[in-house]
Design a protein around this motif. Structure first.
Motif, PDB file in Angstrom:
ATOM      1  N   CYS A   1      -5.679   2.528  -6.975  1.00  0.00           N
ATOM      2  CA  CYS A   1      -5.177   3.821  -7.411  1.00  0.00           C
ATOM      3  C   CYS A   1      -5.357   4.821  -6.287  1.00  0.00           C
ATOM      4  N   CYS A   2      -4.769   5.988  -6.460  1.00  0.00           N
ATOM      5  CA  CYS A   2      -4.842   6.991  -5.420  1.00  0.00           C
ATOM      6  C   CYS A   2      -6.267   7.516  -5.310  1.00  0.00           C
ATOM      7  N   THR A   3      -6.483   8.316  -4.275  1.00  0.00           N
ATOM      8  CA  THR A   3      -7.856   8.741  -4.015  1.00  0.00           C
ATOM      9  C   THR A   3      -8.423   9.634  -5.115  1.00  0.00           C
TER      10      THR A   3
ATOM     11  N   THR B   1       0.833  -1.210   0.000  1.00  0.00           N
ATOM     12  CA  THR B   1       0.000   0.000   0.000  1.00  0.00           C
ATOM     13  C   THR B   1       0.859   1.248   0.000  1.00  0.00           C
ATOM     14  N   CYS B   2       0.250   2.288  -0.513  1.00  0.00           N
ATOM     15  CA  CYS B   2       0.895   3.586  -0.583  1.00  0.00           C
ATOM     16  C   CYS B   2       0.913   4.196   0.812  1.00  0.00           C
ATOM     17  N   GLY B   3       2.075   4.670   1.229  1.00  0.00           N
ATOM     18  CA  GLY B   3       2.194   5.217   2.572  1.00  0.00           C
ATOM     19  C   GLY B   3       1.459   6.520   2.759  1.00  0.00           C
ATOM     20  N   ILE B   4       1.065   7.148   1.694  1.00  0.00           N
ATOM     21  CA  ILE B   4       0.388   8.437   1.828  1.00  0.00           C
ATOM     22  C   ILE B   4      -1.125   8.270   1.883  1.00  0.00           C
ATOM     23  N   CYS B   5      -1.665   7.613   0.874  1.00  0.00           N
ATOM     24  CA  CYS B   5      -3.133   7.508   0.842  1.00  0.00           C
ATOM     25  C   CYS B   5      -3.627   6.206   1.444  1.00  0.00           C
ATOM     26  N   ARG B   6      -2.727   5.328   1.796  1.00  0.00           N
ATOM     27  CA  ARG B   6      -3.084   4.045   2.418  1.00  0.00           C
ATOM     28  C   ARG B   6      -3.882   3.131   1.487  1.00  0.00           C
TER      29      ARG B   6
ATOM     30  N   PHE C   1       5.497   5.409  -3.955  1.00  0.00           N
ATOM     31  CA  PHE C   1       4.176   6.012  -3.703  1.00  0.00           C
ATOM     32  C   PHE C   1       3.448   6.162  -5.022  1.00  0.00           C
ATOM     33  N   HIS C   2       2.175   6.386  -4.925  1.00  0.00           N
ATOM     34  CA  HIS C   2       1.467   6.815  -6.128  1.00  0.00           C
ATOM     35  C   HIS C   2       2.070   8.137  -6.572  1.00  0.00           C
ATOM     36  N   LEU C   3       2.253   8.267  -7.824  1.00  0.00           N
ATOM     37  CA  LEU C   3       2.839   9.503  -8.333  1.00  0.00           C
ATOM     38  C   LEU C   3       2.014  10.706  -7.877  1.00  0.00           C
ATOM     39  N   HIS C   4       0.692  10.569  -8.011  1.00  0.00           N
ATOM     40  CA  HIS C   4      -0.171  11.694  -7.662  1.00  0.00           C
ATOM     41  C   HIS C   4      -0.065  12.042  -6.182  1.00  0.00           C
ATOM     42  N   CYS C   5       0.120  11.015  -5.370  1.00  0.00           N
ATOM     43  CA  CYS C   5       0.169  11.237  -3.928  1.00  0.00           C
ATOM     44  C   CYS C   5       1.440  11.985  -3.544  1.00  0.00           C
ATOM     45  N   ILE C   6       2.570  11.511  -4.061  1.00  0.00           N
ATOM     46  CA  ILE C   6       3.830  12.127  -3.655  1.00  0.00           C
ATOM     47  C   ILE C   6       3.933  13.544  -4.224  1.00  0.00           C
TER      48      ILE C   6
HETATM   49 ZN   LIG Z   1      -1.258   6.895  -2.721  1.00  0.00          ZN
END
Ligand SMILES: [Zn+2]
Ligand SMILES: [Zn+2]
Ligand SMILES: [Zn+2]
Lengths: 80, 869
Positions: A29-31, A18-23, A51-56
């Motif tokens: 995919c990201c939120t 899982t992505c550490g930012i959006c979980r 991370f998801h590109l969008h998240c980071i």
């Molecule tokens: Zn993410």
């Protein structure tokens, strides 16, 4: 044999799930996105955290000064 | 009789005051009066005029001595005696023949009807003549009395009043004599008579009515026009009506007023009922209401009109009737010569129409189940029923009757879930015509929903019905269209027709609004009229069976996954269309995962082309190096975003080496193109088309990879033990045994026992002709194992998720005994507030519990669950 129609699933070649930012799952995919995969890619930092590109990007843009990796607090740099 | 009667009746005190001469005058007059009375009452008409003057003087002299009441009484008694001894017995004697005939038998015998008619007419004529004669006698007395009165100038009241009083007294005498002596069968005779006459009339008039109908409905002259004597039919008809009128008239004069009215009224109703049955029958595809109304106008109303007309003319001078049934229509008051229907006729029309509506309604309600099975072809019958119910307001009758028909006919173990669902949908569609607000629909639908909730395959069937138009069970007009497609079409039509009808504030207003629009020509078909009604939410009522749309969507996702994983091409046009429809009804966000699944297929197609093109290009040499290896031409792949798919059965299987090699090359290439993404094969999934070559024929099959792997093992080795074969393919022995059954059933592999009793030997059948199960050449055979699905079913998923609560449920039931669904649900919410948290819906719980019931772990009785002993 005429046709062998096989089924596979794709996955990101990452250590975490899982992505550490959006979980959210990397394979999801990201939120902000609706479609996973190419439309919502992963990106690795120099520290090897993914991370998801969008998240980071959101994260980096939200930081006033130099951004750090949300996981290991090292200075964030995109992996070459 | 004379002197004795006198002495016994007279006041002796009066006699004392009388002179001897007076006494002898009284005696002489009395004797003479009695003699004449006896003679004339006996019916010798000749005496009537000859003895009149003597009679008159006798009456006068008796009156003079104050014996007037005695005179009156004696005279009336004589008339009564005559009626009792002669008139009434003679009249009834006519009907002796019918004395012991059972009622129904007599009525049914047509041959006797004519007889009855003649007999009744004759008898009535006779007795009427006799009565006329007696009335003449009575008039003689009245006249004599009046004469005396004038001479005496006594105050005995107005002469006309006197006549009236006498005649009504007389009529009372006659009718009471007849009534008290009436034989039991007379009512039946009257019924029989009216039935015969009305049927005769009906035949004449129906011919009339049909002719008129053929000409032109609008310009048809009113049926009330009975004076069209140029028409031979009319003449016949008038004669008949006059005949009936005469009978009715005579009967009324004899005091049978209410009995007569009852007789023809009930006959008319019986005839009307028969007519409704006859017209309506079991034909639901035409509307009959108008023909019934037409018939009421043409036959019974015209009959009544003519009858009242006749009676009105002939009875206008009669005294008002004392007894009046509610049906009675006083001829003088209800028929005006103006020609417009009288109040009485209108009352009759309303009564008859109400009766017809009710009869038709009961008939249709009785057959509502069949009618709905036949819907929408039976729309005319539904429309009729709607009108009937609007008139009678007996909707609850419909609800009760239909619910019991449903329980008896539909909600039984023998009916398939699909059939029940289709009937449910037809019911909704049919009843929303009758009941636009959906109130009764709610009541009728509840037992069906309740029942369906107890079935395990309900959700699956609902989803299939909604999304799959090819499921051959749709008997609607748009065969081949899914229900969703149909609903959508309905909705579009509705929108087109009610652009500014944004808010359904008031049903009635909406209805009026909807009616205002001109339907376009195609849709003007009455059977489709219901589309313009305020919409009863068909989809909502279907979702209501399950409880939540999420469950439905979840089930759809599983079915979609199954379908997509078994595709050999990437053709998903119908699935895309279905998804669009689902998005319209359930919202875009609910369908997000399904959308991604479809998107995966589209992406897969692109990626597949891409990978294969570059692989062939780059590794020309590599491809050649695989000597007898398979070419990439045979390989296609579906690549899924597994997070968005339902859980997938992931059993490992060893597929044939050349194919396995292809897969890893393919995955390598994918990784190159799509870094940092990589592929994980689900080798048990997918579809293989293969061709088996035998000495004399080739056979084509479409099977799963496991099936293909099994049969391909036989290429190099004709015989395998089950253990060895299972090991070669990398599956458990029991899995192998299940799968290989397919090949055995096709007669391609034979099974035999081996030395080791736990092991079996499978051998490839070389000579197919010997196998006895010859398969037609080149037939495409599909290994379609219902039980072998690629995707874990919703049920299995739920079972896994619910398993943690199972011990709580068993614990509660052990302690408490039995519990209802709701109580279990609420208790779980309390007990499982922390770990594990109970977060299931009551419908999910119900579905889980019914699984436990099916496994015989629990018992469900009268809505409560208990442990199975
Ligand atoms: Zn993410
Ligand atoms: Zn994204
Ligand atoms: Zn890091």
């Amino acid at each position: 044999m005429d046709i062998w129609h096989a089924v596979a699933s794709w996955t990101w070649d990452a250590h975490d799930e899982t992505c550490g930012i959006c979980r959210m799952a990397f394979d999801g995919c990201c939120t902000d996105c609706k479609l996973p995969g190419d439309d919502c890619p992963l990106i690795w930092g120099a520290c090897n955290h993914a991370f998801h590109l969008h998240c980071i990007l959101k994260w980096v843009n939200s930081q006033t000064s130099q951004a750090h990796c949300p996981m290991c607090r090292r200075e964030w740099q995109f992996k070459e | 009789m004379t002197v004795d009667a006198l002495s016994s009746v007279c006041n002796l005190g009066v006699l004392d005051s009388l002179s001897g001469a007076s006494i002898s005058e009284i005696l002489e007059s009395w004797n003479s009066f009695c003699l004449i009375t006896e003679t004339i009452v006996k019916g010798d008409d000749a005496n009537l005029s000859t003895s009149y003057s003597k009679f008159q003087s006798d009456v006068c002299s008796l009156c003079k001595y104050g014996l007037r009441s005695l005179v009156e009484e004696h005279f009336l008694l004589s008339l009564q005696g005559m009626s009792e001894k002669h008139g009434a017995p003679n009249f009834w004697k006519n009907f002796d023949a019918y004395n012991n005939v059972p009622d129904s038998e007599m009525i049914d015998r047509n041959t006797q009807e004519d007889e009855v008619e003649l007999l009744l007419c004759k008898a009535l004529e006779e007795i009427s003549l006799e009565k006329q004669y007696q009335e003449k006698c009575l008039l003689m007395l009245v006249n004599s009395l009046q004469l005396c009165q004038e001479n005496n100038t006594s105050t005995e009241g107005h002469p006309l009043d006197m006549e009236k009083i006498f005649f009504s007294k007389y009529r009372l005498i006659v009718s009471s004599v007849l009534m008290t002596t009436m034989p039991r069968q007379f009512t039946e005779i009257l019924h029989s008579y009216f039935k015969g006459r009305l049927e005769e009339l009906s035949t004449i008039m129906v011919g009339d009515y049909d002719d008129d109908n053929e000409l032109q409905d609008n310009n048809r002259p009113t049926n009330m026009d009975i004076d069209g004597t140029y028409d031979p039919k009319k003449t016949l008809e008038n004669k008949l009506v006059r005949n009936i009128g005469m009978v009715v008239h005579n009967l009324k004069n004899l005091g049978f007023t209410s009995m007569t009215e009852d007789a023809y009224a009930s006959t008319i109703f019986l005839l009307l009922q028969a007519k409704v049955y006859d017209l309506a029958g079991d034909d639901y595809r035409t509307s009959v209401l108008e023909s019934i109304k037409g018939w009421i106008q043409a036959v019974p109303l015209q009959f009544l009109h003519a009858l009242l007309d006749y009676l009105g003319d002939s009875m206008s001078d009669l005294s008002p009737k004392s007894t009046k049934s509610p049906l009675a229509s006083t001829p003088s008051s209800c028929y005006q010569k103006s020609g417009k229907p009288s109040e009485g006729i209108i009352r009759w029309q309303l009564r008859l129409e109400y009766f017809a509506y009710e009869t038709l309604q009961d008939l249709r309600i009785d057959k509502l189940f069949e009618i709905i099975v036949d819907y929408p072809d039976s729309a005319p019958a539904i429309e009729d029923l709607k009108q009937c119910l609007e008139y009678t307001g007996q909707h609850s009758k419909l609800v009760d009757s239909f619910i019991s028909a449903l329980k008896y006919r539909l909600l039984t173990a023998g009916a398939s879930t699909n059939d029940i669902l289709h009937q449910y949908v037809s019911t909704i569609k049919a009843l929303r015509t009758i009941d636009p607000a959906g109130v009764f629909l709610e009541a009728v639908g509840e037992p069906i929903r309740e029942y369906l909730r107890g079935r395990k395959d309900t959700i699956k069937c609902i989803v299939t019905m909604l999304t799959d138009g090819t499921g051959g069970n749709s008997n609607g007009p748009g065969t081949g269209d899914s229900l969703l497609e149909e609903l959508n079409r309905d909705e579009e039509n509705q929108e087109r027709n009610s652009l500014d009808d944004d808010i359904n504030t008031d049903d009635k207003q909406t209805w009026i609004d909807v009616q205002r629009w001109e339907p376009d020509p195609v849709e003007a078909d009455p059977s489709k009229g219901s589309r313009y009604r305020r919409k009863v939410d068909v989809l909502g009522m279907i979702v209501g069976i399950i409880g939540s749309k999420d469950q439905l969507i979840n089930e759809y996702r599983v079915m979609l996954a199954e379908k997509l994983l078994n595709k050999t091409d990437y053709d998903i046009d119908t699935e895309i269309r279905t998804l669009e429809l689902l998005k319209i009804h359930f919202g875009e966000s609910s369908m997000q995962k399904c959308e991604i699944m479809l998107n995966d297929l589209i992406d897969s197609k692109r990626t597949n082309t891409n990978v294969k093109a570059t692989i062939n290009q780059l590794s020309q040499t590599a491809a050649e190096s695989r000597e007898h290896g398979a070419s990439f031409d045979i390989l296609d792949a579906t690549i899924i975003s597994s997070n968005f798919w339902p859980p997938i059965q992931d059993d490992d299987v060893k597929i044939p080496e050349p194919v396995d090699q292809l897969l890893s090359d393919y995955a390598k290439r994918f990784h190159e193109i799509k870094t940092p993404r990589k592929l994980l094969w689900k080798k048990n999934l997918g579809t293989v088309k293969l061709e088996l070559e035998f000495e004399d024929k080739t056979l084509q099959f479409t099977v799963t990879p496991i099936h293909a792997s099994i049969i391909m093992q036989f290429q190099d080795q004709k015989s395998w033990t089950s253990k060895n074969l299972a090991a070669a393919i990398g599956v458990p022995v029991d899995t192998l045994q299940r799968r290989i059954n397919f090949w055995i059933s096709k007669g391609i592999v034979a099974e035999s026992s081996s030395a080791d009793s736990n092991d079996h030997v499978y051998t490839l059948v070389d000579d197919m002709a010997d196998g006895g199960k010859s398969v037609t050449n080149n037939e495409v055979l599909v290994a379609d194992d219902e039980a072998e699905t690629s995707v874990a079913s919703v049920e299995d998923q739920l079972k896994k998720e619910m398993a943690v609560y199972e011990k709580f449920i068993f614990g509660m039931l052990t302690n408490i005994g039995n519990m209802g669904l709701e109580r279990i649900h609420n208790s779980l919410k309390i007990f499982c507030a922390t770990n594990p948290v109970y977060d299931k819906s009551i419908q999910q719980l119900q579905s889980f519990l019914s699984g436990l019931v099916a496994e015989e772990k629990l018992e469900l009785r009268d809505g409560t669950y208990s442990l199975k002993k």
